[in-house]
Design a protein around this motif. Sequence first.
Motif, mmCIF file in Angstrom:
data_model
loop_
_atom_site.group_PDB
_atom_site.id
_atom_site.type_symbol
_atom_site.label_atom_id
_atom_site.label_comp_id
_atom_site.label_asym_id
_atom_site.label_seq_id
_atom_site.Cartn_x
_atom_site.Cartn_y
_atom_site.Cartn_z
ATOM 1 N N HIS A 174 -141.868 29.753 25.677
ATOM 2 C CA HIS A 174 -140.616 29.052 26.558
ATOM 3 C C HIS A 174 -139.529 29.604 26.269
ATOM 4 O O HIS A 174 -138.358 28.908 26.386
ATOM 5 C CB HIS A 174 -141.046 27.629 26.432
ATOM 6 C CG HIS A 174 -142.179 27.072 26.893
ATOM 7 N ND1 HIS A 174 -142.626 27.045 28.311
ATOM 8 C CD2 HIS A 174 -143.170 26.702 26.288
ATOM 9 C CE1 HIS A 174 -143.747 26.508 28.442
ATOM 10 N NE2 HIS A 174 -144.221 26.233 27.289
ATOM 11 N N LYS A 175 -139.266 30.756 25.679
ATOM 12 C CA LYS A 175 -138.041 31.760 25.706
ATOM 13 C C LYS A 175 -137.900 32.552 26.702
ATOM 14 O O LYS A 175 -138.979 33.124 26.967
ATOM 15 C CB LYS A 175 -137.835 32.056 24.200
ATOM 16 C CG LYS A 175 -137.726 30.977 23.139
ATOM 17 C CD LYS A 175 -137.337 31.573 21.810
ATOM 18 C CE LYS A 175 -137.239 30.672 20.830
ATOM 19 N NZ LYS A 175 -137.166 31.244 19.494
ATOM 20 N N THR A 176 -136.814 33.014 27.222
ATOM 21 C CA THR A 176 -136.733 34.098 28.225
ATOM 22 C C THR A 176 -136.323 35.396 27.838
ATOM 23 O O THR A 176 -135.321 35.175 27.043
ATOM 24 C CB THR A 176 -135.867 33.348 29.424
ATOM 25 O OG1 THR A 176 -136.421 32.372 29.932
ATOM 26 C CG2 THR A 176 -135.674 34.603 30.606
ATOM 27 N N TYR A 177 -136.748 36.450 28.002
ATOM 28 C CA TYR A 177 -136.320 37.683 27.260
ATOM 29 C C TYR A 177 -136.009 38.721 28.491
ATOM 30 O O TYR A 177 -136.384 38.675 29.754
ATOM 31 C CB TYR A 177 -137.555 38.386 26.712
ATOM 32 C CG TYR A 177 -137.917 37.595 25.395
ATOM 33 C CD1 TYR A 177 -137.701 37.537 24.293
ATOM 34 C CD2 TYR A 177 -138.880 36.443 25.551
ATOM 35 C CE1 TYR A 177 -137.825 36.870 23.132
ATOM 36 C CE2 TYR A 177 -139.260 35.448 24.542
ATOM 37 C CZ TYR A 177 -138.753 35.954 23.287
ATOM 38 O OH TYR A 177 -139.190 35.060 22.256
ATOM 39 N N GLU B 258 -140.340 34.763 30.991
ATOM 40 C CA GLU B 258 -140.347 33.598 30.195
ATOM 41 C C GLU B 258 -141.889 33.866 29.448
ATOM 42 O O GLU B 258 -142.958 33.684 30.345
ATOM 43 C CB GLU B 258 -140.297 32.277 30.917
ATOM 44 C CG GLU B 258 -140.418 31.260 30.125
ATOM 45 C CD GLU B 258 -140.301 29.842 30.894
ATOM 46 O OE1 GLU B 258 -140.335 28.752 30.317
ATOM 47 O OE2 GLU B 258 -140.367 29.754 32.060
#
Length: 567
Positions: free
Chosen positions: A180-183, A176
Motif C-alpha cells: 500500500h505504498k505508491t511508487y 500502488e
Amino acid sequence: MLVSWNWLKQYVKLDMTVEQLEQRLMMSGLNHEGTAQVGDDVAIDLEVTSNRPDCLGHIGVAREIAALYPQSLALPAAAPPESATQVDSLAKVSIDCPDLCSRYTARIIRGVKVGPSPDWLVRRLQTIGIAAINNVVDITNYVLMESGQPLHAFDLARLEGPAIIVRRAVPKEPFEAINHKTYELDREMCVIADARRPVALGGVMGGADTEVSTATRDLLIESALFDPISIRTTARKLILHSDSSYRFERGPDPAGVDWASRRCCELVLEIAGGELAAGVIDVGIPPQPRQPIVMRLNQVERVLGIPIDRGEICRILASLGNEELRADQHLVEVTPPSWRRDLQREIDLIEEVARIHGYDQIPEDAEVPMSASARSDDDRVKVRVRHTLSAVGFDEAMTASVVSDELSNAYTPWTSHDPFSCQTPLLRGATRLRRSLVPSLLAARRTNEKLANPEIELYEIAKVYLADGAELPTEKKMVALTSGGDFFHVKGALESVVAGLNPAVNLQVTELEDSLFEPGRCGQLQLGEDLLGFLGEVGEEGRKRFELRDRTTVAEIDLAVLARHAN
C-alpha cells in the motif's frame, strides 16, 4: 535461507541429527548461520552463495542432502486435475518487452474459497518467518519456499480485460504495491498490466488493485522468468526488495516455471477448492537444452590429489541431477540439470565431485601439482610504491570509486568529458564514476581536519574512469597523495618513489597553471618525454572549494608511466 526440518522430511529421509546435518551441509558449501527451535520444528539458517539459486528452496536443499547421504529424493507430482473449459477462452497474455521478461505462464482457477490456511501450512511458514495471510497467498509463498520459483495470484475479476500485458512502465507511471505504498516507475522497469494500469511490478511485488481477498472467487496464477539485471535495478531504485526479487536476481530454474505453476494449482484445489481450466497460457521462450560437459577421469586425481572410484564419481554426478550420456574408463559425459546454471566446464564437475565426496576426505598432505604465478609489472610497481610512500610517512587510504556529482565536478585534470553515471548507486548520492583520486583524498583530508588529527599524510592507488566518446570508459590506475607539507616536501616523496623504481631516471617539473593551485607552487611531472602527472600546493580558492583549513599539497601520477620506466 531458512529451512524447516519437518518440511525437509517431506522430500528426503533425515536419519541423522540436526548437528550432523548442519556440519555436512557446511562442509559441502552451505554455510551454517544458526539454528532455532520453533514449536515442534527446527529452523536452520543456511548461507546460500549467489551461484547456487537452486538452494533457495527446500527441494534444492533436500536434493543436496540426498546426494550427501546417498538416498532417494521424493518430489510432489504437481498434477492437478483440470476441467473441460480451456484456459485460452478465459484470458490472454502478451509480452511486449522480451528483454525484461523472457517467459510468462498463466493458469486460471474458478470458484475458490479464500479463507484461513490449514494448521500444517501455517506452521511451515511460521518456522521460516513468514506470516500467514490467507490460504491462496500462503500457498504461493509455500511454493516459492519449496521450489525457489516466485509466483503471484491475481484476483481475476479485478483485472480489466482480463488480458495480461507484460510491458515496460511508462515514465513516471504510478503503481500502488500490496504494501500500500505508491511508487513512481520508469522505462527500465517491467510491469504486468491489464488494459488500464499496472497490476504488478514484474518479479518484485504484486499490486494492491488485484490482490487476493476473502471476496475473491477466480484466480489467475502467474509463473514467469524475468531478467535478473532488470529486477536488481528495479529493486534498488525503488528500495523495494522481496523474496521474489531476491530469487529473480539470482536466476531460478527455467524448467521449474511450469512445475511451480502446477504445484501451486494442485495445492489451491486441495485447500481452497475450485476448478482449474484446462491447459496453460505459455508465452515466450521455452527452456533451452543444456550443453553436455565431458569430464576426464584422470583430471579428478590430478586436481584433487586423491583417486576416486569411477562408480562413485558417476553416482555423485547423477545424484545432483546430471544426465549421463556416456561413460568409460577414461571419461564421463553428462548433461547438467536446468537448475544448475553454474555447471558449465569440466572443472565445475570436478568441484562437485570433491564437494559431495567430502573436502575433509582429502588428506592435508595430498600432492597437487602447482606452478607459481608471476606478478605483473603493475603489481610489482605497486608493491614498491607502497613500500616507499609508507617509509616516508604516508598512510594508505581507500575511498569509493563512485562519488557525488559535486565531488566529481570539483576537479577533473585528466578529461573534459562528462563522467559515467551509475543507474543504481551503491552509495546514497554517489552516482558518478570518479575522474580523479584528488577530490576523494581531499574529502578524506577535510574529515580528518574536522576531527583535529595532527598528521594527515595520505596516498591512494586506484583507478579513475575517463570518458573518451566510447561506450565504456578508459580505466587508468593512478597514485595520488595529499600532504600537509609544502611543494618540495611532496616533490621529495615522489623523487623517492621514482628512484626506488629506477635510479637512472630523473623526475622533471615543468610549469603548470591551474585554478586549484597556488601560482608558482605547482607543476607538471614528466619522466623523459612521458607526462607522469601533476603536483601543487592547493591555493586559497582551492581550499574554499574543498572546505580545507590547513596548508595542503596534492599530487596525482599515472601508474602505467611509472611501470614503463621501472627497471
